[in-house]
Scaffold this motif. Structure first.
Motif, PDB file in Angstrom:
ATOM      1  N   ASP A 131      -3.466  -2.223   6.507  1.00  0.00           N
ATOM      2  CA  ASP A 131      -2.772  -0.941   6.399  1.00  0.00           C
ATOM      3  C   ASP A 131      -1.747  -1.021   5.268  1.00  0.00           C
ATOM      4  O   ASP A 131      -0.812  -1.824   5.331  1.00  0.00           O
ATOM      5  N   PRO A 132      -1.880  -0.184   4.222  1.00  0.00           N
ATOM      6  CA  PRO A 132      -0.934  -0.242   3.103  1.00  0.00           C
ATOM      7  C   PRO A 132       0.519   0.009   3.509  1.00  0.00           C
ATOM      8  O   PRO A 132       1.444  -0.401   2.801  1.00  0.00           O
ATOM      9  N   SER A 133       0.732   0.684   4.645  1.00  0.00           N
ATOM     10  CA  SER A 133       2.101   0.952   5.093  1.00  0.00           C
ATOM     11  C   SER A 133       2.852  -0.328   5.436  1.00  0.00           C
ATOM     12  O   SER A 133       4.083  -0.323   5.522  1.00  0.00           O
ATOM     13  N   TYR A 134       2.120  -1.417   5.654  1.00  0.00           N
ATOM     14  CA  TYR A 134       2.763  -2.690   5.990  1.00  0.00           C
ATOM     15  C   TYR A 134       3.060  -3.550   4.765  1.00  0.00           C
ATOM     16  O   TYR A 134       3.521  -4.687   4.907  1.00  0.00           O
ATOM     17  N   PHE A 135       2.811  -3.019   3.581  1.00  0.00           N
ATOM     18  CA  PHE A 135       3.073  -3.802   2.379  1.00  0.00           C
ATOM     19  C   PHE A 135       4.552  -4.217   2.349  1.00  0.00           C
ATOM     20  O   PHE A 135       5.447  -3.422   2.600  1.00  0.00           O
ATOM     21  N   GLY A 136       4.789  -5.500   2.038  1.00  0.00           N
ATOM     22  CA  GLY A 136       6.158  -5.995   1.962  1.00  0.00           C
ATOM     23  C   GLY A 136       6.727  -6.464   3.278  1.00  0.00           C
ATOM     24  O   GLY A 136       7.923  -6.769   3.364  1.00  0.00           O
ATOM     25  N   GLN A 137       5.875  -6.556   4.312  1.00  0.00           N
ATOM     26  CA  GLN A 137       6.374  -6.955   5.624  1.00  0.00           C
ATOM     27  C   GLN A 137       5.662  -8.206   6.137  1.00  0.00           C
ATOM     28  O   GLN A 137       4.455  -8.384   5.945  1.00  0.00           O
ATOM     29  N   ILE A 138       6.437  -9.063   6.776  1.00  0.00           N
ATOM     30  CA  ILE A 138       5.888 -10.193   7.521  1.00  0.00           C
ATOM     31  C   ILE A 138       5.629  -9.697   8.937  1.00  0.00           C
ATOM     32  O   ILE A 138       6.556  -9.276   9.628  1.00  0.00           O
ATOM     33  N   MET A 139       4.366  -9.718   9.343  1.00  0.00           N
ATOM     34  CA  MET A 139       3.992  -9.142  10.627  1.00  0.00           C
ATOM     35  C   MET A 139       4.067 -10.167  11.754  1.00  0.00           C
ATOM     36  O   MET A 139       3.520 -11.264  11.646  1.00  0.00           O
ATOM     37  N   VAL A 140       4.744  -9.788  12.831  1.00  0.00           N
ATOM     38  CA  VAL A 140       4.763 -10.572  14.064  1.00  0.00           C
ATOM     39  C   VAL A 140       3.925  -9.819  15.085  1.00  0.00           C
ATOM     40  O   VAL A 140       4.199  -8.656  15.389  1.00  0.00           O
ATOM     41  N   THR A 141       2.884 -10.458  15.587  1.00  0.00           N
ATOM     42  CA  THR A 141       2.032  -9.820  16.592  1.00  0.00           C
ATOM     43  C   THR A 141       2.470 -10.263  17.983  1.00  0.00           C
ATOM     44  O   THR A 141       2.589 -11.457  18.251  1.00  0.00           O
ATOM     45  N   THR A 142       2.695  -9.279  18.863  1.00  0.00           N
ATOM     46  CA  THR A 142       3.135  -9.624  20.220  1.00  0.00           C
ATOM     47  C   THR A 142       1.973 -10.028  21.109  1.00  0.00           C
ATOM     48  O   THR A 142       2.180 -10.710  22.107  1.00  0.00           O
ATOM     49  N   ASN A 143       0.753  -9.591  20.763  1.00  0.00           N
ATOM     50  CA  ASN A 143      -0.409 -10.037  21.522  1.00  0.00           C
ATOM     51  C   ASN A 143      -0.596 -11.547  21.326  1.00  0.00           C
ATOM     52  O   ASN A 143      -0.493 -12.058  20.215  1.00  0.00           O
ATOM     53  N   ALA A 144      -0.871 -12.260  22.404  1.00  0.00           N
ATOM     54  CA  ALA A 144      -0.882 -13.737  22.357  1.00  0.00           C
ATOM     55  C   ALA A 144      -2.035 -14.302  21.535  1.00  0.00           C
ATOM     56  O   ALA A 144      -1.923 -15.397  20.990  1.00  0.00           O
ATOM     57  N   HIS A 145      -3.151 -13.574  21.452  1.00  0.00           N
ATOM     58  CA  HIS A 145      -4.352 -14.125  20.799  1.00  0.00           C
ATOM     59  C   HIS A 145      -4.718 -13.304  19.564  1.00  0.00           C
ATOM     60  O   HIS A 145      -4.997 -12.113  19.661  1.00  0.00           O
ATOM     61  N   ILE A 146      -4.725 -13.950  18.418  1.00  0.00           N
ATOM     62  CA  ILE A 146      -5.088 -13.301  17.161  1.00  0.00           C
ATOM     63  C   ILE A 146      -6.252 -14.067  16.531  1.00  0.00           C
ATOM     64  O   ILE A 146      -6.204 -15.286  16.387  1.00  0.00           O
ATOM     65  N   GLY A 147      -7.300 -13.324  16.153  1.00  0.00           N
ATOM     66  CA  GLY A 147      -8.469 -13.931  15.530  1.00  0.00           C
ATOM     67  C   GLY A 147      -9.647 -14.112  16.450  1.00  0.00           C
ATOM     68  O   GLY A 147     -10.729 -14.513  16.012  1.00  0.00           O
ATOM     69  N   ASN A 148      -9.479 -13.809  17.737  1.00  0.00           N
ATOM     70  CA  ASN A 148     -10.524 -14.114  18.715  1.00  0.00           C
ATOM     71  C   ASN A 148     -11.782 -13.256  18.574  1.00  0.00           C
ATOM     72  O   ASN A 148     -12.838 -13.642  19.061  1.00  0.00           O
ATOM     73  N   TYR A 149     -11.684 -12.106  17.896  1.00  0.00           N
ATOM     74  CA  TYR A 149     -12.904 -11.321  17.674  1.00  0.00           C
ATOM     75  C   TYR A 149     -13.275 -11.225  16.195  1.00  0.00           C
ATOM     76  O   TYR A 149     -14.073 -10.375  15.786  1.00  0.00           O
ATOM     77  N   GLY A 150     -12.697 -12.114  15.384  1.00  0.00           N
ATOM     78  CA  GLY A 150     -13.086 -12.182  13.983  1.00  0.00           C
ATOM     79  C   GLY A 150     -12.737 -10.944  13.202  1.00  0.00           C
ATOM     80  O   GLY A 150     -11.804 -10.206  13.554  1.00  0.00           O
ATOM     81  N   VAL A 151     -13.483 -10.691  12.144  1.00  0.00           N
ATOM     82  CA  VAL A 151     -13.273  -9.498  11.326  1.00  0.00           C
ATOM     83  C   VAL A 151     -14.612  -8.824  11.051  1.00  0.00           C
ATOM     84  O   VAL A 151     -15.668  -9.430  11.177  1.00  0.00           O
ATOM     85  N   ASN A 152     -14.516  -7.549  10.692  1.00  0.00           N
ATOM     86  CA  ASN A 152     -15.688  -6.757  10.365  1.00  0.00           C
ATOM     87  C   ASN A 152     -15.376  -5.972   9.096  1.00  0.00           C
ATOM     88  O   ASN A 152     -14.333  -5.321   9.012  1.00  0.00           O
ATOM     89  N   ASP A 153     -16.262  -6.044   8.124  1.00  0.00           N
ATOM     90  CA  ASP A 153     -16.016  -5.420   6.818  1.00  0.00           C
ATOM     91  C   ASP A 153     -15.817  -3.908   6.907  1.00  0.00           C
ATOM     92  O   ASP A 153     -15.232  -3.299   5.998  1.00  0.00           O
ATOM     93  N   GLU A 154     -16.295  -3.287   7.980  1.00  0.00           N
ATOM     94  CA  GLU A 154     -16.199  -1.840   8.103  1.00  0.00           C
ATOM     95  C   GLU A 154     -14.892  -1.395   8.763  1.00  0.00           C
ATOM     96  O   GLU A 154     -14.634  -0.194   8.869  1.00  0.00           O
ATOM     97  N   GLU A 155     -14.091  -2.342   9.214  1.00  0.00           N
ATOM     98  CA  GLU A 155     -12.888  -1.988   9.975  1.00  0.00           C
ATOM     99  C   GLU A 155     -11.616  -2.287   9.181  1.00  0.00           C
ATOM    100  O   GLU A 155     -10.661  -2.869   9.685  1.00  0.00           O
ATOM    101  N   VAL A 156     -11.616  -1.876   7.940  1.00  0.00           N
ATOM    102  CA  VAL A 156     -10.446  -2.080   7.082  1.00  0.00           C
ATOM    103  C   VAL A 156      -9.859  -0.721   6.707  1.00  0.00           C
ATOM    104  O   VAL A 156     -10.555   0.286   6.678  1.00  0.00           O
ATOM    105  N   GLU A 157      -8.576  -0.720   6.411  1.00  0.00           N
ATOM    106  CA  GLU A 157      -7.892   0.514   6.036  1.00  0.00           C
ATOM    107  C   GLU A 157      -7.577   0.578   4.550  1.00  0.00           C
ATOM    108  O   GLU A 157      -6.987   1.543   4.069  1.00  0.00           O
ATOM    109  N   SER A 158      -7.955  -0.473   3.823  1.00  0.00           N
ATOM    110  CA  SER A 158      -7.737  -0.488   2.377  1.00  0.00           C
ATOM    111  C   SER A 158      -8.641  -1.559   1.779  1.00  0.00           C
ATOM    112  O   SER A 158      -9.527  -2.090   2.467  1.00  0.00           O
TER     113      SER A 158
END
Length: 369
Positions: A49-76
């Protein structure tokens, strides 16, 4: 998967507070404003998401990466966050639609990531002390050196970032034979906004952040759109002037997030930097016109001054954030213009807010008749 040497990593906040974690294997140092998102899914959409440019993101959800990535699910066209801080980073993923692991995705874009951080403690600290600049480092740079670098990191207040994420050249999106034509000012536009407009029979021409009204008007559009984006809206004087000229001709105008703030500033309504922004996929908003509630996706660190809005004779408060009473939407009484401070295109499970795109089309229709 090959063995990864997970060395100690560090997050240093501007006030000197330090949180320790581990590197996921991508070495380096990065900086930005630390912010947290409470969403339990949709991490790929957040990271791109371009709105997050310039930010270090902290994710509160405990698990990140568990479902991988999909080329069609990007916002930029790529990752826009400056860095990532998480609790548990999953190198392996399990999902039929997954195309690769999040680690491989980050490696290609050299994103600095710290995992094994006590994110509950970190988020609690940010909530109490406010959003602030930070540095994350995975390459054993001495703390004293990081402190020196952090001094030079610009504050988000007064920082213009739309130019960093906007398109350099105009481009088209959708079916050229569509019923409606829309000129969109790209301040950091999300791809799903374009999808939602195209789905409603719009052909969109997307213009750079510094395009003039004459540029947008040259497409002979039926309506105008001001997009979301990162940074402080106040420096965007060109975009504010575009909004004034659109309104002077009373053309249909719809703004989301940064675009919403630009419309406010164009009419003498002030904005301010929030102590902590709204970032997540379950924010409650009340539509004051219909009386209905909406569960919304939000991502913003600036907001419209409510008192200024309520005193303005030409504006009406239409949506309110139920957690803190901040402005979530507004419309003009004498112009074909409305805007919201959340993301109706994100559809984080519910589709409560998708009607806003229909409302824009209805405004276009009424202006054509």
């Amino acid at each position: 998967m090959k063995y990864i040497n997970r060395t100690q990593a560090v997050l240093l906040l501007k006030d000197g507070t330090i949180f320790y974690g581990k590197s996921i294997g991508i070495e380096g140092t990065t900086f930005g404003e630390v912010a947290f998102n409470t969403g339990t899914t949709g991490y790929q959409e957040i990271f791109t998401d371009p709105s997050y440019f310039g930010q270090i993101m902290v994710t509160t959800n405990a698990h990140i990466g568990n479902y991988g990535v999909n080329d069609e699910e990007v916002e930029s066209n790529g990752v826009k966050i400056s860095g990532l801080v998480c609790k548990n980073f999953s190198f392996n993923y399990s999902r039929d639609k997954g195309t690769e692991s999040l680690f491989d995705y980050f490696q290609k874009q050299n994103l600095i990531v710290i995992s094994d951080v006590d994110t509950r403690a970190l988020v609690s600290y940010i909530r109490d002390n406010g959003a602030m600049n930070a540095i994350i480092s995975t390459d054993n740079t001495p703390i004293e050196e990081l402190k020196k670098r952090l001094v030079d990191v610009p504050d988000m207040h007064g920082l213009e970032l739309a130019s960093k994420v906007s398109t350099k050249d105009p481009y088209f999106f959708g079916n050229e034979n569509a019923k409606y034509k829309v000129s969109a000012l790209d301040l950091g536009i999300k791809t799903n906004i374009l999808r939602n407009l195209a789905k409603r029979d719009c052909y969109i021409k997307v213009f750079p952040f510094d395009a003039t009204f004459s540029d947008l008007e040259s497409f002979n559009p039926d309506g105008y759109f001001l997009s979301n984006g990162p940074g402080d809206p106040e420096p965007l004087e060109s975009a504010q002037q575009v909004a004034r000229e659109i309104l002077a001709k009373n053309k249909p105008l719809f703004g989301i997030c940064l675009g919403h703030q630009v419309i406010a500033l164009a009419n003498g309504i002030n904005t301010y930097k929030m102590f902590n922004g709204h970032r997540g996929i379950n924010h409650p908003v009340k539509n004051l016109i219909t009386g209905k509630g909406e569960i919304t996706s939000q991502n913003h660190g600036f907001a419209v001054v409510k008192e200024d809005l309520e005193k303005h004779p030409d504006f009406e408060l239409t949506h309110e954030h139920l957690n803190d009473g901040t402005v979530a939407g507004m419309r003009m009484k004498n112009k074909n213009c409305f805007s919201v401070q959340y993301h109706p295109e994100a559809s984080p499970g519910p589709h409560d807010s998708s009607y806003l795109f229909d409302q824009f089309i209805e405004n276009i229709e009424s202006s054509l008749n």
